[in-house]
Design an enzyme around this catalytic site. Structure first.
Site, PDB file in Angstrom:
ATOM      1  N   ARG A   1       1.055   6.532  16.939  1.00 19.59           N
ATOM      2  CA  ARG A   1       0.846   7.505  15.859  1.00 19.59           C
ATOM      3  C   ARG A   1       1.440   8.880  16.139  1.00 19.59           C
ATOM      4  NH1 ARG A   1       0.939   3.124  13.424  1.00 19.59           N
ATOM      5  NH2 ARG A   1      -0.971   2.321  12.491  1.00 19.59           N
TER       6      ARG A   1
ATOM      7  N   ASP B   1       0.815  -1.211   0.000  1.00 22.78           N
ATOM      8  CA  ASP B   1       0.000   0.000   0.000  1.00 22.78           C
ATOM      9  C   ASP B   1       0.851   1.266   0.000  1.00 22.78           C
ATOM     10  OD1 ASP B   1      -2.092  -1.726   0.046  1.00 22.78           O
ATOM     11  OD2 ASP B   1      -2.883  -1.120   1.991  1.00 22.78           O
TER      12      ASP B   1
ATOM     13  N   SER C   1      -5.776  -7.689   8.262  1.00 22.83           N
ATOM     14  CA  SER C   1      -4.778  -6.618   8.278  1.00 22.83           C
ATOM     15  C   SER C   1      -4.105  -6.576   9.642  1.00 22.83           C
ATOM     16  CB  SER C   1      -5.454  -5.282   7.979  1.00 22.83           C
ATOM     17  OG  SER C   1      -4.543  -4.215   8.122  1.00 22.83           O
TER      18      SER C   1
ATOM     19  N   ASP D   1      -6.714   6.260  12.394  1.00 24.12           N
ATOM     20  CA  ASP D   1      -5.325   6.677  12.218  1.00 24.12           C
ATOM     21  C   ASP D   1      -5.180   7.962  11.421  1.00 24.12           C
ATOM     22  OD1 ASP D   1      -4.118   4.783  13.775  1.00 24.12           O
ATOM     23  OD2 ASP D   1      -3.657   3.411  12.136  1.00 24.12           O
TER      24      ASP D   1
END
Length: 407
Positions: free
Chosen positions: A98, A16, A181, A127
């Site tokens: 993050r 990705d 995922s 996110d």
């Protein structure tokens, strides 16, 4: 937004973000700088460098950094001083990583005269909010590019077609539908999507990567001791460890005993509910141990106030407000409470369970003389309790008397 001239991309080296890298070059005709963080995800990161070079990134524009110590010291440990748990269960493993990634994106952008940063978070998840709120809090003038909200590559088929058209290597297991995922760092693993999307169906055991199933864990319990200083764990079984070393060791111990598995349906900040499988073995041990040492060193009023504030603190982290003034205000209060949170906790690990079985400290507030069932030698006059009860019962008696009159 005007077209950026140079973009710093949060780059994993996976399919990705490799597609995003190429898309940025084509869509904006801009120079791309990559940043890959070693957060303890357990993967070899050098392939990300080679992949970036293959896609035309100059060697000087490829940044791969080991941020494990900073991650645990400056983000994980402060969060655990608060005993932060989102919606009663989730230890915030993805959420807390993050802001660190965003911090380095913004710093690298400044170092490289880049005018934008980019991330690979989708428009459906939390996110995107966490990355962007953190970036804007650190640099109000930074541009943020979120390709998943802009491009028309709306399916796995289109992504693979784009990759093939632009000679982007595709791992064989990526050609089909990925079973689920995964996001991982030193604090946890998070798995969601595909085989996990129906919350009524038990997750298959192969989803778990960091822990053995409790049924297959050792049949003999293991005892460990964690020493705390100012609310942070500093030694394991008497051996001093750095923050990242501590979490690494606890992960191994917890994983061995099946500790820290969680099957959760959570309320995302963007409004929908999602189902995730989380593994936080070391963090689960740390939460139990921290509460164990606080139980003898933290005053009742301070402890109860912390517990009242904790849901708000956890929600701020989950929603992406690490760099907000309200989180920093709460952190100052929490950190002030940890001055005397020193001592050692003994824990028992057994088949998915972690349990405090002993705790001691030079700063203890526990007084055996006051609580003993034996002769307390005058340490506590039990007769004093009568007045205490009468005063506290007065309003209840007045209420009851009124209700009796009105019947």
């Amino acid at each position: 937004m005007s077209a950026p001239k140079k973009v710093v991309l949060a780059y994993s080296g996976g399919l990705d973000t490799s597609i995003i890298l190429k898309w940025l070059q084509i869509e904006y005709n801009c120079e791309v700088v990559t940043f890959t963080a070693d957060l303890g995800q357990g993967e070899e990161l050098e392939p990300a460098r080679k992949k970036a070079e293959l896609l035309g990134i100059k060697p000087e524009n490829i940044h791969i950094e080991d941020v494990r110590e900073e991650f645990v010291r400056d983000f994980v440990f402060p969060m655990f001083r608060a005993n932060a748990v989102y919606e009663g269960l989730y230890l915030l493993g993805t959420s807390i990583a993050r802001p660190l990634i965003s911090k380095r994106l913004v710093e690298i952008a400044a170092e490289n005269d880049a005018d934008a940063v980019a991330h690979g978070a989708t428009g459906k998840g939390n996110d995107q909010v966490r990355f962007e709120l953190s970036a804007y809090a650190l640099n109000p003038d930074i541009k943020v590019i979120a390709p998943w909200r802009e491009w028309d590559l709306s399916s796995r088929t289109k992504l693979l077609q784009f990759a093939e058209e632009h000679q982007i290597p595709i791992a064989k297991d990526k050609r089909g539908e990925a079973p689920f995922s995964v996001d991982a760092n030193l604090l946890h693993t998070s798995s969601e999507g595909k085989v996990l999307e129906d919350p009524a169906v038990e997750a298959p055991d192969y989803v778990y990567q960091r822990t053995v199933s409790p049924e297959k864990a050792p049949d003999v319990a293991e005892h460990i001791e964690i020493t705390y200083a100012n609310g942070d764990p500093v030694a394991l079984n008497g051996k001093p460890l750095s923050p990242a070393e501590m979490l690494t060791e606890l992960n191994a111990l917890g994983g061995k005993h099946g500790v820290g598995r969680l099957d959760l349906v959570e309320g995302r900040y963007v409004g929908m509910k999602s189902r995730g499988i989380y593994e936080t073995p070391g963090g689960t041990i740390m939460l139990e141990a921290h509460r164990g040492i606080e139980s003898i060193t933290l005053d009742r009023g301070a402890a109860h106030l912390k517990d009242e504030l904790m849901p708000k603190y956890a929600e701020l982290i989950y929603n992406g407000y690490w760099f907000s003034p309200e989180r920093e205000m709460l952190q100052a209060l929490i950190d002030a409470s940890q001055k005397h949170v020193n001592g050692t906790v003994r824990l028992k690990l057994y088949k998915g369970m972690v349990q405090t079985v002993g705790r001691w400290s030079d700063d203890t507030l526990y007084s055996e003389a006051h609580v003993t069932f034996e002769d307390d030698a005058g340490a506590y006059d039990q007769a004093d309790a009568a007045g205490f009860i009468k005063i506290n019962a007065l309003r209840l008696k007045l209420l009851a008397a009124r209700d009796k009159r009105r019947k």
